[in-house]
Design an enzyme around this catalytic site. Structure first.
Site, short mmCIF file in Angstrom:
data_model
loop_
_atom_site.label_atom_id
_atom_site.label_comp_id
_atom_site.label_asym_id
_atom_site.label_seq_id
_atom_site.Cartn_x
_atom_site.Cartn_y
_atom_site.Cartn_z
N HIS A 181 -12.13 -11.39 1.82
CA HIS A 181 -10.82 -11.13 2.44
C HIS A 181 -10.14 -12.47 2.68
O HIS A 181 -10.80 -13.45 3.03
CB HIS A 181 -11.02 -10.41 3.78
CG HIS A 181 -9.84 -9.57 4.19
ND1 HIS A 181 -8.64 -10.12 4.58
CD2 HIS A 181 -9.69 -8.23 4.30
CE1 HIS A 181 -7.80 -9.13 4.91
NE2 HIS A 181 -8.40 -7.98 4.74
N GLY B 250 -5.80 -8.09 8.52
CA GLY B 250 -7.20 -7.83 8.83
C GLY B 250 -7.74 -8.81 9.86
O GLY B 250 -7.03 -9.72 10.32
N ALA C 122 -8.34 -4.67 -1.28
CA ALA C 122 -7.43 -5.79 -1.05
C ALA C 122 -6.04 -5.48 -1.61
O ALA C 122 -5.85 -5.44 -2.82
CB ALA C 122 -7.98 -7.07 -1.68
N ASN D 69 -3.22 10.31 5.09
CA ASN D 69 -3.07 9.60 6.36
C ASN D 69 -4.43 9.46 7.02
O ASN D 69 -5.02 10.45 7.46
CB ASN D 69 -2.11 10.35 7.28
CG ASN D 69 -0.69 10.28 6.79
OD1 ASN D 69 0.08 9.42 7.18
ND2 ASN D 69 -0.33 11.19 5.89
N TYR E 262 11.31 10.84 13.13
CA TYR E 262 12.33 10.70 12.09
C TYR E 262 12.65 12.06 11.46
O TYR E 262 12.10 12.44 10.44
CB TYR E 262 11.86 9.71 11.03
CG TYR E 262 11.71 8.31 11.57
CD1 TYR E 262 12.82 7.48 11.73
CD2 TYR E 262 10.46 7.83 11.96
CE1 TYR E 262 12.68 6.20 12.25
CE2 TYR E 262 10.32 6.55 12.47
CZ TYR E 262 11.43 5.75 12.62
OH TYR E 262 11.29 4.48 13.14
N HIS F 183 1.18 3.43 11.24
CA HIS F 183 0.68 4.79 11.11
C HIS F 183 0.89 5.58 12.40
O HIS F 183 0.76 5.05 13.50
CB HIS F 183 -0.79 4.78 10.70
CG HIS F 183 -1.01 4.21 9.34
ND1 HIS F 183 -0.86 2.87 9.06
CD2 HIS F 183 -1.33 4.81 8.16
CE1 HIS F 183 -1.10 2.65 7.77
NE2 HIS F 183 -1.38 3.81 7.21
N ILE G 193 -8.15 -12.81 -3.94
CA ILE G 193 -8.57 -12.27 -5.23
C ILE G 193 -7.69 -12.76 -6.37
O ILE G 193 -8.09 -12.67 -7.54
CB ILE G 193 -8.62 -10.73 -5.22
CG1 ILE G 193 -7.23 -10.13 -4.95
CG2 ILE G 193 -9.63 -10.21 -4.24
CD1 ILE G 193 -7.19 -8.63 -5.16
N GLY H 163 15.01 7.90 4.56
CA GLY H 163 15.16 7.96 3.11
C GLY H 163 14.66 9.26 2.52
O GLY H 163 15.12 10.33 2.88
N TYR I 285 5.55 -0.25 -3.30
CA TYR I 285 4.14 -0.16 -2.92
C TYR I 285 3.43 0.90 -3.75
O TYR I 285 2.41 0.64 -4.39
CB TYR I 285 4.01 0.15 -1.43
CG TYR I 285 2.63 0.63 -1.05
CD1 TYR I 285 1.52 -0.19 -1.23
CD2 TYR I 285 2.43 1.91 -0.53
CE1 TYR I 285 0.24 0.25 -0.90
CE2 TYR I 285 1.17 2.36 -0.20
CZ TYR I 285 0.08 1.53 -0.38
OH TYR I 285 -1.18 1.98 -0.06
#
Length: 329
Positions: free
Chosen positions: A33, A38, A77, A173, A209, A190, A54, A282, A144
């Site tokens: 890492h 983290g 990662a 989730n 939302y 989250h 990495i 969105g 993403y």
């Protein structure tokens, strides 16, 4: 059967829990890492730790040379903030895609042919139907999700060309604590931990939302306990390797609305949770629920926590760690 495993991103929330499960199962575990996110405190006792990136090919070659005969790699990662990916897409292509390319090259050079890739439901985008199966169209709505989908395509090519045996596990989730051990997403985005922060007094209210979805109240999501998620990763990495790329959705197959989560937190914590109504974000889908039939059939995976009891052990962790982990080692 014990083995030697590399866990990239193993100081983050999910990666650290998976690393802990691997150690407890008697495996030799190496956590890699860069700690840009983290926490060093999340690396389980009994695991070796390498701090590095990495994307650094020289560093990756040294890791694989220094630890001969990895039986497999579990790859976590990645940057994972949807909003940030929209304004900084190049960051996500560089790290998530470029980093995986460097990892695959290092694995190929060392003859390591077993990979579990921590994927995301964001690869599916707006679902045409729920529950979502692995054959559903993949139309991510943000960089993403697009970066994770690109990695899936890379892995498919690697399996066909070089005999890699890989399992991608898109999950929905994730929340909860693992026998009292839970890290935080960094930065937190989250729902369940955000609502728990309101109960702690760290936030004034939770933003909801949109309440105009074609649901009983608010948008609905499939929540999976982090311990169940970790077990799926262990089952996946134990599969016999071969030139195959298997994709297994991970979820409980049922959904809970934002309002149901907020009400559960109120009940568990005994705290009022003020809400702030906000417009929809969105293209947030109304319902995201997984079909985990492939994981059950191919991996023998059966999640043991299928309700919002997930909130209780998350609250226990948050109560004992009011500020989370504040070290980066």
């Amino acid at each position: 059967m014990s083995g030697k495993y590399l866990v990239t991103g193993g100081a983050g929330y999910v990666g650290s829990v998976v690393a802990q499960h691997l150690v407890e199962a008697g495996n030799e575990v190496v956590v890699l890492h860069n700690l840009s996110t983290g926490f060093r405190a999340g690396v389980p006792a009994g695991a070796s730790f390498y701090r590095g990136d990495i994307r650094d090919q020289d560093f990756m070659r040294k890791v694989f040379r220094g630890r001969l005969s990895f039986d497999g790699v579990l790859h976590f990662a990645a940057f994972s903030q949807v909003g940030e990916s929209v304004v900084k897409p190049e960051k996500y292509w560089d790290n998530n895609v470029g980093g995986t390319m460097a990892l695959l090259e290092a694995m190929r050079g060392a003859g390591v042919r077993r990979l579990v890739f921590s994927s995301t439901a964001a690869t599916y985008g707006e679902p045409e139907q729920v529950p979502i199966v692995e054959s559903a169209p993949t139309r991510p709505t943000n960089p993403y999700g697009a970066s994770k989908l690109a990695v899936d395509h890379m892995i498919t090519g690697e399996a066909a060309a070089h005999g890699l045996g890989a399992v991608s596990v898109p999950y929905f989730n994730v929340a909860g604590a693992n026998r009292g051990v839970r890290l935080v997403h960094d930065p937190e985005s989250h729902l369940i931990p955000l609502v728990l922060q309101v109960a702690q007094g760290r936030r004034e209210a939770i933003s909801v939302y949109g309440d105009d979805y074609p649901t009983p109240d608010t948008c609905v999501r499939d929540y999976i306990h982090v311990a169940d998620l970790a077990e799926a990763h262990l089952l996946a990495v134990r599969r016999r390797p071969g030139n195959e790329h298997l994709i297994c959705n991970l979820g409980n197959g049922n959904g809970f609305s934002v309002r149901e989560v907020v009400e559960t937190v109120r009940r568990v914590t005994g705290h009022p949770i003020p809400e702030i109504m906000a417009p929809r974000r969105g293209r947030d889908p109304a319902v995201l629920v997984a079909s985990a039939g492939t994981a059950r059939e191919k991996l023998g995976w059966n999640p043991s926590r299928a309700d919002l009891a997930i909130v209780s052990d998350a609250w226990e962790w948050h109560s004992s760690h009011p500020k989370g982990y504040d070290d980066r080692g």
